[in-house]
Design an enzyme around this catalytic site. Structure first.
Site, mmCIF file in Angstrom:
data_model
loop_
_atom_site.group_PDB
_atom_site.id
_atom_site.type_symbol
_atom_site.label_atom_id
_atom_site.label_comp_id
_atom_site.label_asym_id
_atom_site.label_seq_id
_atom_site.Cartn_x
_atom_site.Cartn_y
_atom_site.Cartn_z
ATOM 1 N N ASN A 38 0.925 -1.183 -0.062
ATOM 2 C CA ASN A 38 -0.039 -0.016 -0.051
ATOM 3 C C ASN A 38 0.780 1.197 0.098
ATOM 4 O O ASN A 38 0.592 2.109 -0.535
ATOM 5 C CB ASN A 38 -1.034 0.181 1.392
ATOM 6 C CG ASN A 38 -1.744 -1.270 1.371
ATOM 7 O OD1 ASN A 38 -2.163 -1.861 0.417
ATOM 8 N ND2 ASN A 38 -2.702 -1.446 2.580
ATOM 9 N N TYR A 103 -7.805 -12.520 8.965
ATOM 10 C CA TYR A 103 -6.751 -13.116 8.337
ATOM 11 C C TYR A 103 -6.870 -14.665 8.029
ATOM 12 O O TYR A 103 -6.952 -15.578 8.981
ATOM 13 C CB TYR A 103 -5.177 -13.083 8.998
ATOM 14 C CG TYR A 103 -5.128 -11.403 9.201
ATOM 15 C CD1 TYR A 103 -5.081 -10.621 8.171
ATOM 16 C CD2 TYR A 103 -4.924 -10.909 10.403
ATOM 17 C CE1 TYR A 103 -4.831 -9.010 8.408
ATOM 18 C CE2 TYR A 103 -4.308 -9.580 10.633
ATOM 19 C CZ TYR A 103 -4.331 -8.667 9.554
ATOM 20 O OH TYR A 103 -4.224 -7.539 9.678
ATOM 21 N N ARG A 105 -3.570 -16.485 7.066
ATOM 22 C CA ARG A 105 -2.172 -16.192 6.663
ATOM 23 C C ARG A 105 -1.106 -16.942 7.337
ATOM 24 O O ARG A 105 0.092 -16.948 7.109
ATOM 25 C CB ARG A 105 -1.878 -14.544 6.886
ATOM 26 C CG ARG A 105 -1.800 -14.066 7.953
ATOM 27 C CD ARG A 105 -2.046 -12.684 8.168
ATOM 28 N NE ARG A 105 -0.892 -11.938 7.464
ATOM 29 C CZ ARG A 105 -0.796 -10.522 7.632
ATOM 30 N NH1 ARG A 105 -1.527 -9.653 8.525
ATOM 31 N NH2 ARG A 105 0.292 -9.995 7.132
ATOM 32 N N SER A 193 0.327 5.137 16.065
ATOM 33 C CA SER A 193 -0.909 5.949 16.661
ATOM 34 C C SER A 193 -0.509 6.170 18.411
ATOM 35 O O SER A 193 0.698 5.371 18.606
ATOM 36 C CB SER A 193 -2.130 5.065 16.997
ATOM 37 O OG SER A 193 -1.940 3.992 17.395
ATOM 38 N N GLY A 240 -5.640 14.614 12.806
ATOM 39 C CA GLY A 240 -4.309 14.977 12.324
ATOM 40 C C GLY A 240 -3.095 14.168 13.032
ATOM 41 O O GLY A 240 -3.175 13.140 13.311
ATOM 42 N N ALA A 241 -2.086 14.999 13.010
ATOM 43 C CA ALA A 241 -0.866 14.288 13.436
ATOM 44 C C ALA A 241 0.105 15.338 14.224
ATOM 45 O O ALA A 241 0.092 16.442 14.100
ATOM 46 C CB ALA A 241 -0.098 13.595 12.143
ATOM 47 N N ASP A 267 -1.481 4.033 5.776
ATOM 48 C CA ASP A 267 -0.401 3.666 4.829
ATOM 49 C C ASP A 267 -0.205 4.689 3.812
ATOM 50 O O ASP A 267 0.928 5.296 3.661
ATOM 51 C CB ASP A 267 -0.474 2.303 4.129
ATOM 52 C CG ASP A 267 -0.878 1.296 4.962
ATOM 53 O OD1 ASP A 267 0.060 1.148 5.952
ATOM 54 O OD2 ASP A 267 -1.464 0.214 4.754
HETATM 55 O O1 KDG Z 1 -2.660 -1.109 6.707
HETATM 56 C C1 KDG Z 1 -3.667 -1.459 5.835
HETATM 57 C C2 KDG Z 1 -3.295 -3.031 6.071
HETATM 58 O O2 KDG Z 1 -3.786 -3.679 7.092
HETATM 59 C C3 KDG Z 1 -3.981 -4.163 4.974
HETATM 60 O O3 KDG Z 1 -3.781 -3.670 3.739
HETATM 61 C C4 KDG Z 1 -3.462 -5.427 5.323
HETATM 62 O O4 KDG Z 1 -1.243 -5.412 5.781
HETATM 63 C C5 KDG Z 1 -2.272 -5.631 6.103
HETATM 64 C C6 KDG Z 1 -2.394 -6.194 7.386
HETATM 65 O O5 KDG Z 1 -1.542 -7.084 7.612
HETATM 66 O O6 KDG Z 1 -3.641 -6.034 7.863
#
Ligand code: KDG
Length: 325
Positions: A38, A103, A105, A193, A240-241, A267
């Protein structure tokens, strides 16, 4: 120009076609997502040369990842791992721009990333290396890859950027605090954050919510950088930041937008910031671009598809980009 180098796992991404649980919603959209790609796509759209390293399975989703990311102008160095499938992520839309993510994964091709996947010279010749806290929590070999890349970057004097990006489903809080603390502790430029930064601060415990942590950003960043040698970017979403550098705090407001999908906004923010960092921009200018990139990303669905070009950023700022007061 030397490219930015990033690495990590990118997965297939199935998103429900409307708000509701995937136990019931039948129509869905197939795409891809991964924090580091991203960021890479966003950087590429902003005109910054970028290389991504990762592993994909010998399957349709793996081929889709390679084609899609390469199609965005990113230099893709993907190993095809014939012994594991490409990871998958499901995204359920829960309304008002929020989503729930699941997930699939564990043991995926992407999680089998190894230090040898990063060829000689790629780290050493990079303008900047960007890692996230997702990668070291994927597997032992992925954690070793991060350690190796960090060591190589330090040895070569290459600037290291780390987005803490804590995904609670990947590791229990106490494990993540140790692993991510080690990674973040090496960074020249750190993103997170308030909650994530509190988590990786020395002796830090995760506060119960972002507001509690945000209450004392000054104390938080000083705990993370007692020597005043690094740049810490505190992401506060629509609020904001704040950046801490050379002992000084710089705040910038977020933008008021109609939120469609917040996933990926962090991202895009990071990519906006890095795009200025590699050109030596001031903190104020980097923050302004980062906030605008994050805001634009929220206005369209998808984890990366809405990444703006400089012309789109200008148009956004000229029309709807009202700062939050
Ligand atoms: O920041 C967005 C991501 O969370 C997403 O695209 C997928 O990399 C990812 C994750 O592990 O959550």
């Amino acid at each position: 120009d030397s490219p930015v180098l990033t690495l990590g796992e990118t997965m297939g991404l199935i998103t429900g076609g409307r708000i509701g649980s995937l136990a019931h919603v039948s129509d869905a959209h197939v795409g891809i997502g991964g924090s580091e790609t991203n960021v890479a796509v966003s950087l590429s759209r902003l005109g910054v040369p970028v290389t991504w390293i990762g592993r994909v399975g010998d399957d349709s989703l793996g081929r889709r990842i390679v084609r899609e990311v390469r199609g965005e102008g990113v230099d893709v160095r993907a190993q095809v791992d014939v012994d594991a499938a490409t990871g998958l992520m499901l995204k359920e839309l829960t309304g008002q721009g929020t989503a729930r993510v699941y997930y699939y994964r564990a043991g995926s091709a992407g999680s089998r990333l190894a230090a040898a996947d990063v060829p000689a010279g790629l780290v050493e010749n990079a303008a900047l290396v960007h890692l996230t806290g997702i990668t070291p929590l994927l597997s032992d070999s992925a954690r070793e890859t991060c350690r190796s890349v960090v060591g190589r970057a330090r040895a070569a004097g290459v600037r290291l950027s780390v987005d803490v990006n804590y995904r609670s489903t990947l590791a229990p809080a106490h494990v993540a605090a140790e692993v991510l603390g080690e990674l973040a502790g090496q960074a020249d430029l750190m993103f997170g954050s308030p909650d994530e930064l509190a988590h990786v601060a020395p002796g830090g415990t995760a506060p119960t919510d972002d507001r509690a942590a945000a209450a004392d950003i000054g104390a938080l960043v000083r705990a993370l950088d007692p020597g005043g040698t690094r740049e810490i970017v505190v992401k506060r979403g629509a609020d904001g930041a704040t950046v801490y550098r050379d002992g000084v705090l710089v705040d910038a407001p977020g933008h008021r937008v109609d939120v469609v999908d917040t996933v990926g906004a962090g991202d895009a923010f990071v990519a906006g910031y890095l795009s200025g960092d590699v050109h030596g921009w001031s903190v104020e200018k980097k923050l302004a671009r980062a906030n605008a990139c994050g805001a634009v990303m929220c206005t369209m669905p998808g984890d990366w598809e809405a990444a703006p070009t400089p012309a789109e950023l200008d148009a956004f700022l000229a029309s709807g980009g009202d700062p939050v007061q």
